[in-house]
Each structure stands twice: as structure tokens, then as C-alpha cells.
Motif scaffolding. Structure first.
Motif, mmCIF file in Angstrom:
data_model
loop_
_atom_site.group_PDB
_atom_site.id
_atom_site.type_symbol
_atom_site.label_atom_id
_atom_site.label_comp_id
_atom_site.label_asym_id
_atom_site.label_seq_id
_atom_site.Cartn_x
_atom_site.Cartn_y
_atom_site.Cartn_z
ATOM 1 N N PRO A 62 0.947 -1.159 0.141
ATOM 2 C CA PRO A 62 0.189 0.061 0.055
ATOM 3 C C PRO A 62 0.875 1.166 0.056
ATOM 4 O O PRO A 62 0.255 2.331 -0.098
ATOM 5 C CB PRO A 62 -0.721 -0.269 1.283
ATOM 6 N N LEU A 63 2.120 1.117 -0.052
ATOM 7 C CA LEU A 63 3.098 2.223 0.087
ATOM 8 C C LEU A 63 2.911 3.124 -1.364
ATOM 9 O O LEU A 63 3.330 2.220 -2.526
ATOM 10 C CB LEU A 63 4.325 2.001 0.581
ATOM 11 N N GLN A 64 3.449 4.063 -1.549
ATOM 12 C CA GLN A 64 3.526 4.865 -2.748
ATOM 13 C C GLN A 64 5.149 4.846 -3.214
ATOM 14 O O GLN A 64 6.041 4.890 -2.340
ATOM 15 C CB GLN A 64 3.504 6.307 -2.576
ATOM 16 N N VAL A 65 5.304 4.068 -4.109
ATOM 17 C CA VAL A 65 6.659 3.963 -4.568
ATOM 18 C C VAL A 65 7.093 4.588 -6.033
ATOM 19 O O VAL A 65 6.253 4.504 -6.974
ATOM 20 C CB VAL A 65 7.299 2.146 -4.729
ATOM 21 N N GLU A 66 8.219 5.257 -6.129
ATOM 22 C CA GLU A 66 8.891 5.836 -7.341
ATOM 23 C C GLU A 66 9.957 4.542 -7.801
ATOM 24 O O GLU A 66 10.794 4.502 -7.228
ATOM 25 C CB GLU A 66 9.337 7.351 -7.156
ATOM 26 N N PHE A 67 9.384 4.063 -9.099
ATOM 27 C CA PHE A 67 10.368 3.093 -9.454
ATOM 28 C C PHE A 67 11.037 3.539 -10.412
ATOM 29 O O PHE A 67 10.637 3.810 -11.543
ATOM 30 C CB PHE A 67 9.455 1.905 -9.641
ATOM 31 N N ASP A 68 12.510 3.630 -10.402
ATOM 32 C CA ASP A 68 13.063 4.148 -11.432
ATOM 33 C C ASP A 68 14.061 2.843 -12.198
ATOM 34 O O ASP A 68 14.317 2.018 -11.378
ATOM 35 C CB ASP A 68 14.346 4.952 -11.087
ATOM 36 N N LEU A 69 14.228 3.008 -13.438
ATOM 37 C CA LEU A 69 14.936 1.775 -13.949
ATOM 38 C C LEU A 69 16.466 2.534 -14.454
ATOM 39 O O LEU A 69 16.628 3.383 -15.226
ATOM 40 C CB LEU A 69 14.304 1.324 -15.315
ATOM 41 N N ILE A 70 17.469 1.740 -14.004
ATOM 42 C CA ILE A 70 18.974 2.054 -14.207
ATOM 43 C C ILE A 70 19.505 0.856 -15.194
ATOM 44 O O ILE A 70 19.353 -0.263 -15.034
ATOM 45 C CB ILE A 70 19.714 2.305 -12.892
ATOM 46 N N ARG A 71 20.607 1.148 -16.097
ATOM 47 C CA ARG A 71 21.308 0.253 -16.682
ATOM 48 C C ARG A 71 22.663 0.718 -16.699
ATOM 49 O O ARG A 71 23.006 1.858 -16.191
ATOM 50 C CB ARG A 71 20.993 0.521 -18.306
ATOM 51 N N MET A 72 23.662 -0.100 -17.110
ATOM 52 C CA MET A 72 25.021 0.103 -17.083
ATOM 53 C C MET A 72 25.306 1.200 -18.108
ATOM 54 O O MET A 72 24.910 1.066 -19.125
ATOM 55 C CB MET A 72 25.721 -1.115 -17.421
ATOM 56 N N SER A 73 26.329 1.881 -17.864
ATOM 57 C CA SER A 73 26.630 3.108 -18.608
ATOM 58 C C SER A 73 27.076 2.867 -20.195
ATOM 59 O O SER A 73 26.491 3.331 -21.124
ATOM 60 C CB SER A 73 27.589 4.096 -18.147
ATOM 61 N N GLU A 74 27.873 1.907 -20.275
ATOM 62 C CA GLU A 74 28.674 1.639 -21.694
ATOM 63 C C GLU A 74 27.774 0.412 -22.428
ATOM 64 O O GLU A 74 27.989 0.153 -23.484
ATOM 65 C CB GLU A 74 30.113 1.514 -21.206
ATOM 66 N N HIS A 75 27.442 -0.626 -21.360
ATOM 67 C CA HIS A 75 26.739 -1.742 -22.143
ATOM 68 C C HIS A 75 25.700 -1.613 -22.650
ATOM 69 O O HIS A 75 24.644 -1.247 -22.134
ATOM 70 C CB HIS A 75 26.678 -2.742 -20.841
ATOM 71 N N GLU A 76 25.568 -2.185 -24.026
ATOM 72 C CA GLU A 76 24.431 -2.060 -24.764
ATOM 73 C C GLU A 76 23.782 -3.236 -25.070
ATOM 74 O O GLU A 76 24.285 -4.306 -25.307
ATOM 75 C CB GLU A 76 24.655 -1.385 -26.091
ATOM 76 N N THR A 77 22.621 -3.236 -24.694
ATOM 77 C CA THR A 77 21.674 -4.664 -24.939
ATOM 78 C C THR A 77 21.424 -4.929 -25.936
ATOM 79 O O THR A 77 21.128 -3.818 -26.922
ATOM 80 C CB THR A 77 20.441 -4.462 -23.996
ATOM 81 N N LYS A 78 21.402 -6.167 -26.632
ATOM 82 C CA LYS A 78 20.976 -6.505 -27.900
ATOM 83 C C LYS A 78 19.721 -6.970 -28.055
ATOM 84 O O LYS A 78 19.184 -7.414 -29.227
ATOM 85 C CB LYS A 78 21.995 -7.373 -28.511
ATOM 86 N N THR A 79 18.783 -7.253 -26.911
ATOM 87 C CA THR A 79 17.682 -8.067 -27.000
ATOM 88 C C THR A 79 16.498 -6.969 -26.536
ATOM 89 O O THR A 79 15.225 -7.495 -26.516
ATOM 90 C CB THR A 79 17.826 -9.025 -25.845
ATOM 91 N N THR A 80 16.662 -5.938 -26.312
ATOM 92 C CA THR A 80 15.632 -4.829 -25.967
ATOM 93 C C THR A 80 15.878 -3.757 -26.766
ATOM 94 O O THR A 80 16.907 -3.191 -27.128
ATOM 95 C CB THR A 80 15.663 -4.614 -24.370
ATOM 96 N N SER A 81 14.860 -3.258 -27.300
ATOM 97 C CA SER A 81 14.801 -1.982 -28.380
ATOM 98 C C SER A 81 15.505 -0.844 -27.684
ATOM 99 O O SER A 81 15.255 -0.566 -26.516
ATOM 100 C CB SER A 81 13.381 -1.624 -28.790
ATOM 101 N N ALA A 82 16.383 -0.005 -28.830
ATOM 102 C CA ALA A 82 16.950 0.939 -28.353
ATOM 103 C C ALA A 82 16.041 2.102 -27.927
ATOM 104 O O ALA A 82 16.105 2.927 -27.030
ATOM 105 C CB ALA A 82 17.804 1.641 -29.499
ATOM 106 N N GLU A 83 14.908 2.074 -28.309
ATOM 107 C CA GLU A 83 13.588 3.095 -28.166
ATOM 108 C C GLU A 83 13.171 2.945 -26.594
ATOM 109 O O GLU A 83 13.039 3.682 -25.800
ATOM 110 C CB GLU A 83 12.732 2.838 -28.954
ATOM 111 N N HIS A 84 13.174 1.410 -26.251
ATOM 112 C CA HIS A 84 12.669 1.275 -24.851
ATOM 113 C C HIS A 84 13.702 1.735 -23.819
ATOM 114 O O HIS A 84 13.442 2.366 -22.840
ATOM 115 C CB HIS A 84 12.411 -0.336 -24.718
ATOM 116 N N MET A 85 14.990 1.481 -24.083
ATOM 117 C CA MET A 85 16.087 1.624 -23.194
ATOM 118 C C MET A 85 15.911 3.301 -23.200
ATOM 119 O O MET A 85 16.307 3.795 -22.039
ATOM 120 C CB MET A 85 17.411 1.127 -23.779
ATOM 121 N N GLU A 86 16.050 4.067 -24.368
ATOM 122 C CA GLU A 86 16.346 5.383 -24.357
ATOM 123 C C GLU A 86 14.882 5.904 -23.529
ATOM 124 O O GLU A 86 15.082 7.030 -22.744
ATOM 125 C CB GLU A 86 16.073 6.188 -25.663
ATOM 126 N N SER A 87 13.977 5.501 -23.573
ATOM 127 C CA SER A 87 12.551 6.011 -23.114
ATOM 128 C C SER A 87 12.610 5.784 -21.467
ATOM 129 O O SER A 87 11.986 6.608 -20.894
ATOM 130 C CB SER A 87 11.260 5.430 -23.572
#
Length: 312
Positions: A62-87
Motif C-alpha cells: 500500500p506504500l507509494q513507490v517511485e520506481f526507477d530503471l537503471i542500466r550500465m552506462s557503457e553496456h548496450e543490450t541487443k535484446t531490447t529495443s533502443a527506443e525502450h532503453m532510451e525512453s
């Protein structure tokens, strides 16, 4: 959420010993409330599935949570779209001046590599150290937990001669722990890994306490109070079909793999699997969020200071 009862009520001490969330009257009178900031450092290739799994568990309180998504700075994923990662994702180097009440570090499919051969190991170590000044409580999951306990305590991961794969019975080793409120004495947890941590080596590291463990697949959940961290080596967050998807993928690729144990009814992969861990998954992550809420300072600038229990 905690229950407020008189300090001198006999139930106060009894419930406290049992790990029930009890709040003193004076504590409740002076309590300030704000949204919690919890981040997910997502190291898994299937970013969307993983972020959904953890958001489901973190969002069930029941608590209010602000949920942030973080990635490694230099490592680029090949399995998730660049648009999703950028957004939706921010690189660590962009957020490292900020503070968080909680951080989850996921696993990664790189178990076969020595830690120091992982391409982003140096930045990950920087993140581990950053948690000690900028994060109130950190939850390392599977490989993420193994990497973190290795960084802080030198506990090694060991390769298994076969994959630990399936749903294995685990024991509640500390029923009074606030992280295990409501837990049964034993239960099943999905396991999918080629490595393990040895209980004797965890016991040899000062300050660590194993909360959940299995006779078959070893230690599961370890508390590290000095680093305000939990390490879990198995996968409460898995969906009903996650093990099935891993099994079907390996079969389709011709990879040698055993049928996941105790997952399909009668271990028959032609039958739909049953989820027998969902309730304990919500308990564990709900308990963690509640502990973060009870112990984090209202003033986020104080996160990372010496005291680890702001209820006192």
C-alpha cells in the motif's frame, strides 16, 4: 504496514520477537511519510519481462513507490529495443549523484565468467560501493547477489557439475526476521543457475546471516546488515512460465537440459506448470519494502550515514 499498540501492552514484546511490524506510540506520533524511491539495475537480457516481474512485487504494497530503471552506462543490450532503453532507462553515471531508499540488482546470464572478466565489472563494483553512500537498502538477486557478496566479503561462486533447475524446497532458518514475516516453515522457490555459494564460506564471513536455505541447492537468502543488503541466489520473482520458457528454449536449441524438477505436475512437461511460490514472493518483497519504509530517513540527504535503523 505496522500496527501501533501501547508500548507496555504484553503483546508488544511477543509480537516484536515474532517479527511482526510493531510501531511504538511515540514513533507513530512523529512519523513523516513520503514516497519511497526504489531503483532496479536491470542486467537481464529480457529487460521488459524482468522489469515487469519486479514492478509487480514492489507495487503490491500500500506504500507509494517511485520506481526507477537503471542500466550500465557503457553496456548496450541487443535484446531490447533502443527506443525502450532510451525512453525508460537512465545510465548509472547519470544517477550516481542521487539517493535511493532501495535498489534491486538483478542477475545476468554470465555465470560461467569469472567476475573480473565481465565487461562491465569495474562499473558494477563502483555501483556496489555507491550503495554504501547513496542507497539505504540493496537487494542483490541471483548473479547480482553473488557478485555483491563476493565484492564485499570475498565469498566465491562455484560451478556446479549440472544446472540447479526447478522448484526446490527451502527452509525458513530465521522465523523472527522482519524479512520473513508470514513465511511458512518450508516452501518452494524456483532455481535456475549453474553456480552456487557454499554455506561454510558464508558462515566464515563475519556478519553474514543465512535466512533461507535448502538441503538440495544450498543457501538462498543472506542478510548483510553492515552493508544494508540482502542477497538472494534464487528466483521468487519468476513468472509461472519462466522455467518453461528456459526449458523450451534449450530443447529447441539442442542444448542438454534436464526437465525442471518439481515444476510440472508429475514432472511431465506436456502439462501446464503450477505456480507454488507466488505468495512467498509477495511476502518477501513486501517485507523488504516495509523495512525500507520503517528504517529509511525522511530526509533523503541522510541516506548512507552511519545509523542503519532510523526508528530509534
Amino acid at each position: 504496514m505496522p500496527i501501533k499498540i501501547p508500548n507496555d501492552l504484553p503483546a508488544f514484546d511477543v509480537l516484536t520477537r515474532e517479527g511482526v511490524m510493531v510501531m511504538r506510540e511515540d514513533q507513530a506520533a512523529h512519523q513523516d511519510i513520503r514516497p519511497l524511491r526504489i531503483a532496479l539495475l536491470n542486467l537481464m537480457p529480457k529487460k521488459i519481462a524482468t522489469e515487469t516481474q519486479f514492478a509487480r512485487l514492489i507495487g503490491a504494497t500500500p506504500l507509494q513507490v517511485e520506481f526507477d530503471l537503471i542500466r550500465m552506462s557503457e553496456h548496450e543490450t541487443k535484446t531490447t529495443s533502443a527506443e525502450h532503453m532510451e525512453s525508460f532507462y537512465r545510465p548509472f553515471q547519470e544517477v550516481k549523484t542521487e539517493k535511493y531508499d532501495g535498489l534491486i540488482i538483478t542477475g545476468a546470464p554470465i555465470e560461467h565468467l569469472p567476475f573480473n572478466e565481465v565487461t562491465y565489472w569495474d562499473e558494477l563494483c563502483e555501483i556496489f560501493d555507491w550503495t554504501q553512500t547513496n542507497v539505504h537498502s540493496t537487494f542483490g538477486v541471483c548473479w547480482g547477489g553473488m557478485a555483491m557478496i563476493n565484492h564485499f566479503h570475498g565469498v566465491k561462486k562455484h560451478m556446479l557439475d549440472h544446472k540447479a533447475f526447478g522448484c526446490f524446497r527451502h527452509k525458513n532458518l530465521d522465523p523472527a526476521s522482519p524479512y520473513l514475516r508470514g513465511f511458512s516453515d518450508d516452501f518452494v522457490i524456483p532455481v535456475s543457475r549453474w553456480t552456487e555459494m557454499k554455506q561454510a564460506e558464508i558462515d566464515a564471513a563475519p556478519g553474514l546471516k543465512t535466512l533461507l536455505g535448502s538441503d538440495e541447492v544450498g543457501p538462498c537468502l543472506v542478510e548483510d546488515p553492515a552493508h544494508r543488503a540482502l542477497y538472494i541466489f534464487n528466483h521468487f520473482e519468476y513468472d509461472d512460465s519462466t522455467l518453461k520458457e528456459e526449458y523450451d528454449r534449450d530443447v529447441a536449441n539442442g542444448t542438454a537440459i534436464n526437465v525442471p524438477r518439481n515444476y510440472y505436475p508429475d514432472d511431465n512437461p506436456s502439462r501446464p506448470p503450477l505456480n507454488r511460490w507466488r505468495s512467498h514472493a509477495h511476502l518477501l518483497y513486501g517485507n523488504w519494502v516495509s523495512e525500507v519504509y520503517l528504517t529509511t530517513p525522511f530526509d533523503m540527504n541522510l541516506i548512507g550515514q552511519t545509523s542503519t535503523d532510523w526508528r530509534r
